[in-house]
Design a protein around this motif. Structure first.
Motif, PDB file in Angstrom:
ATOM      1  N   GLU A 178      66.001 105.617  38.710  1.00 14.22           N
ATOM      2  CA  GLU A 178      65.146 104.493  38.318  1.00 14.22           C
ATOM      3  C   GLU A 178      65.256 103.330  39.291  1.00 14.22           C
ATOM      4  O   GLU A 178      65.876 102.298  39.007  1.00 14.22           O
ATOM      5  N   LYS A 179      64.662 103.497  40.448  1.00  9.99           N
ATOM      6  CA  LYS A 179      64.613 102.443  41.457  1.00  9.99           C
ATOM      7  C   LYS A 179      63.439 102.741  42.390  1.00  9.99           C
ATOM      8  O   LYS A 179      63.021 103.899  42.519  1.00  9.99           O
ATOM      9  N   PRO A 180      62.915 101.721  43.041  1.00  5.02           N
ATOM     10  CA  PRO A 180      61.809 101.954  43.973  1.00  5.02           C
ATOM     11  C   PRO A 180      62.231 102.921  45.079  1.00  5.02           C
ATOM     12  O   PRO A 180      63.298 102.774  45.668  1.00  5.02           O
ATOM     13  N   SER A 181      61.395 103.910  45.329  1.00  5.41           N
ATOM     14  CA  SER A 181      61.724 104.903  46.353  1.00  5.41           C
ATOM     15  C   SER A 181      61.335 104.400  47.742  1.00  5.41           C
ATOM     16  O   SER A 181      60.470 103.544  47.892  1.00  5.41           O
ATOM     17  N   GLN A 182      61.978 104.964  48.722  1.00  9.42           N
ATOM     18  CA  GLN A 182      61.678 104.621  50.107  1.00  9.42           C
ATOM     19  C   GLN A 182      60.572 105.541  50.626  1.00  9.42           C
ATOM     20  O   GLN A 182      60.088 106.412  49.913  1.00  9.42           O
ATOM     21  N   ARG A 183      60.167 105.367  51.876  1.00  6.34           N
ATOM     22  CA  ARG A 183      59.120 106.179  52.474  1.00  6.34           C
ATOM     23  C   ARG A 183      59.578 106.715  53.823  1.00  6.34           C
ATOM     24  O   ARG A 183      60.459 106.148  54.469  1.00  6.34           O
ATOM     25  N   LYS A 184      58.952 107.809  54.244  1.00  2.00           N
ATOM     26  CA  LYS A 184      59.215 108.347  55.576  1.00  2.00           C
ATOM     27  C   LYS A 184      58.770 107.328  56.612  1.00  2.00           C
ATOM     28  O   LYS A 184      57.851 106.542  56.371  1.00  2.00           O
ATOM     29  N   PRO A 185      59.369 107.357  57.802  1.00  2.00           N
ATOM     30  CA  PRO A 185      58.917 106.451  58.864  1.00  2.00           C
ATOM     31  C   PRO A 185      57.455 106.734  59.213  1.00  2.00           C
ATOM     32  O   PRO A 185      56.998 107.883  59.159  1.00  2.00           O
ATOM     33  N   LEU A 186      56.739 105.697  59.592  1.00  2.00           N
ATOM     34  CA  LEU A 186      55.330 105.833  59.942  1.00  2.00           C
ATOM     35  C   LEU A 186      55.125 106.843  61.069  1.00  2.00           C
ATOM     36  O   LEU A 186      54.137 107.585  61.083  1.00  2.00           O
ATOM     37  N   ALA A 187      56.071 106.931  61.986  1.00  2.00           N
ATOM     38  CA  ALA A 187      55.961 107.862  63.115  1.00  2.00           C
ATOM     39  C   ALA A 187      55.915 109.322  62.669  1.00  2.00           C
ATOM     40  O   ALA A 187      55.428 110.182  63.402  1.00  2.00           O
ATOM     41  N   GLU A 188      56.398 109.617  61.452  1.00  2.00           N
ATOM     42  CA  GLU A 188      56.329 110.985  60.923  1.00  2.00           C
ATOM     43  C   GLU A 188      54.999 111.264  60.239  1.00  2.00           C
ATOM     44  O   GLU A 188      54.714 112.403  59.867  1.00  2.00           O
ATOM     45  N   LEU A 189      54.182 110.232  60.060  1.00  2.00           N
ATOM     46  CA  LEU A 189      52.960 110.366  59.274  1.00  2.00           C
ATOM     47  C   LEU A 189      51.683 110.087  60.048  1.00  2.00           C
ATOM     48  O   LEU A 189      50.610 110.554  59.656  1.00  2.00           O
ATOM     49  N   ALA A 190      51.772 109.310  61.111  1.00  2.00           N
ATOM     50  CA  ALA A 190      50.581 108.896  61.857  1.00  2.00           C
ATOM     51  C   ALA A 190      50.762 109.248  63.328  1.00  2.00           C
ATOM     52  O   ALA A 190      51.783 108.913  63.925  1.00  2.00           O
ATOM     53  N   PHE A 191      49.768 109.932  63.905  1.00  2.00           N
ATOM     54  CA  PHE A 191      49.870 110.447  65.264  1.00  2.00           C
ATOM     55  C   PHE A 191      48.634 110.020  66.065  1.00  2.00           C
ATOM     56  O   PHE A 191      47.518 110.173  65.606  1.00  2.00           O
ATOM     57  N   GLU A 192      48.874 109.547  67.266  1.00  2.00           N
ATOM     58  CA  GLU A 192      47.761 109.154  68.112  1.00  2.00           C
ATOM     59  C   GLU A 192      47.206 110.377  68.862  1.00  2.00           C
ATOM     60  O   GLU A 192      47.919 111.062  69.582  1.00  2.00           O
ATOM     61  N   GLY A 193      45.928 110.640  68.652  1.00  2.00           N
ATOM     62  CA  GLY A 193      45.214 111.639  69.423  1.00  2.00           C
ATOM     63  C   GLY A 193      45.354 113.087  69.018  1.00  2.00           C
ATOM     64  O   GLY A 193      44.438 113.870  69.217  1.00  2.00           O
ATOM     65  N   ARG A 194      46.471 113.476  68.405  1.00  2.00           N
ATOM     66  CA  ARG A 194      46.661 114.893  68.083  1.00  2.00           C
ATOM     67  C   ARG A 194      47.724 115.021  67.009  1.00  2.00           C
ATOM     68  O   ARG A 194      48.721 114.305  67.002  1.00  2.00           O
ATOM     69  N   PHE A 195      47.533 115.976  66.105  1.00  2.00           N
ATOM     70  CA  PHE A 195      48.486 116.217  65.031  1.00  2.00           C
ATOM     71  C   PHE A 195      49.796 116.733  65.609  1.00  2.00           C
ATOM     72  O   PHE A 195      49.806 117.545  66.540  1.00  2.00           O
ATOM     73  N   LYS A 196      50.903 116.256  65.058  1.00  2.00           N
ATOM     74  CA  LYS A 196      52.224 116.726  65.470  1.00  2.00           C
ATOM     75  C   LYS A 196      52.857 117.507  64.314  1.00  2.00           C
ATOM     76  O   LYS A 196      53.012 116.980  63.222  1.00  2.00           O
ATOM     77  N   ALA A 197      53.186 118.749  64.578  1.00  2.00           N
ATOM     78  CA  ALA A 197      53.776 119.595  63.548  1.00  2.00           C
ATOM     79  C   ALA A 197      55.168 119.095  63.194  1.00  2.00           C
ATOM     80  O   ALA A 197      55.874 118.529  64.021  1.00  2.00           O
ATOM     81  N   GLU A 198      55.563 119.346  61.968  1.00  2.00           N
ATOM     82  CA  GLU A 198      56.899 118.922  61.512  1.00  2.00           C
ATOM     83  C   GLU A 198      57.973 119.857  62.037  1.00  2.00           C
ATOM     84  O   GLU A 198      57.754 120.987  62.279  1.00  2.00           O
TER      85      GLU A 198
END
Length: 198
Positions: A178-198
Motif C-alpha cells: 500500500e504505497k505509490p509504485s515507481q515506474r521504469k525509466p523513460l529510456a526503457e519506454l521511449a525510443f527515438e527513430g526505432r523500437f528497441k527490444a527488451e
C-alpha cells in the motif's frame, strides 16, 4: 525533475501525475451521485479517434441496490478490499462502429480511446480528493451477462473509487503493497527513430 508522493520524475512534469496512485485501503464513506457524475464527466471529455467516444461506464454507489452486483463481478482477491469503496465502475468499450451503409466496422482504437477516458477519470478523482484503483481481475463473461452488455462491446476493467483509509485496515499481504509504485525509466519506454527490444 519533479518530486511528489514519494516519487521522482525524470523530467519536470506537473505533480498531479505523481499524486495519482491506486490505493486499496478505502474508508466506507459513501459518495453522492452528483460527486460521482462529476468524475465521470471528466472521462466524457477524453479524446477519441473520429470523436467516436467508445467508452461506456456502468457504476454503482455504496449504499445502493446495485453495489453488491458489481462487487460480485470482481475476483475474490479484489473483493477483499474493494468492498469498502464508495463506488465501483465497470469500464466498457464499443468495439465496432456502424457505417452509413449499416455495416459494422471494427473500431481499432476503442481500447486506446477508452484508456484515455479512464485516465481522465483517474486524474479528476485525485483532483477531487478521492482515489481510484483500476482492476483487471474481474469476470468479464459474468459482467457481460449481469450488466446486459450488448454485442460489439468489450468489458475492459473495473474501477474502485473511495476515500483513502489507513493501510492498517488491509489484510497483511496487501498492507505491505500500500504505497505509490515507481515506474521504469523513460529510456526503457521511449525510443527515438526505432523500437528497441527488451
Amino acid at each position: 525533475m519533479t518530486e511528489s508522493n514519494h516519487r521522482t520524475a525524470d523530467h519536470p512534469i506537473d505533480t498531479m501525475f505523481l499524486k495519482r496512485w491506486s490505493p486499496r485501503a478505502f474508508t466506507q464513506e459513501e459518495i453522492s451521485e452528483e460527486d460521482l457524475l462529476l468524475l465521470l464527466e471528466a472521462a466524457r471529455w477524453a479524446p477519441s479517434a473520429s470523436n467516436n467516444q467508445p467508452w461506456r461506464f456502468v457504476y454503482a454507489r455504496r449504499g445502493t441496490e446495485h453495489f453488491a452486483r458489481l462487487l460480485d463481478i470482481l475476483n475474490e482477491s479484489n473483493q477483499r478490499w474493494a468492498k469498502h469503496a464508495a463506488a465501483l465502475v465497470i469500464v466498457i468499450s464499443k468495439t465496432h462502429t456502424q457505417a452509413a451503409s449499416g455495416e459494422m466496422r471494427a473500431a481499432y482504437t476503442h481500447a486506446f480511446d477508452t484508456g484515455a477516458a479512464w485516465f481522465s477519470l483517474a486524474l479528476q478523482t485525485t483532483v477531487s480528493g478521492w482515489h481510484a484503483h483500476a482492476m483487471a481481475g474481474i469476470d468479464r463473461d459474468k459482467a457481460m451477462i449481469t450488466l446486459g452488455v450488448p454485442e460489439h462491446h468489450r468489458v475492459e476493467a473495473a474501477v474502485a473509487i473511495g476515500r483513502l483509509a489507513d493501510p492498517s485496515t488491509l489484510p497483511d499481504d496487501l498492507r505491505e503493497r500500500e504505497k505509490p509504485s515507481q515506474r521504469k525509466p523513460l529510456a526503457e519506454l521511449a525510443f527515438e527513430g526505432r523500437f528497441k527490444a527488451e
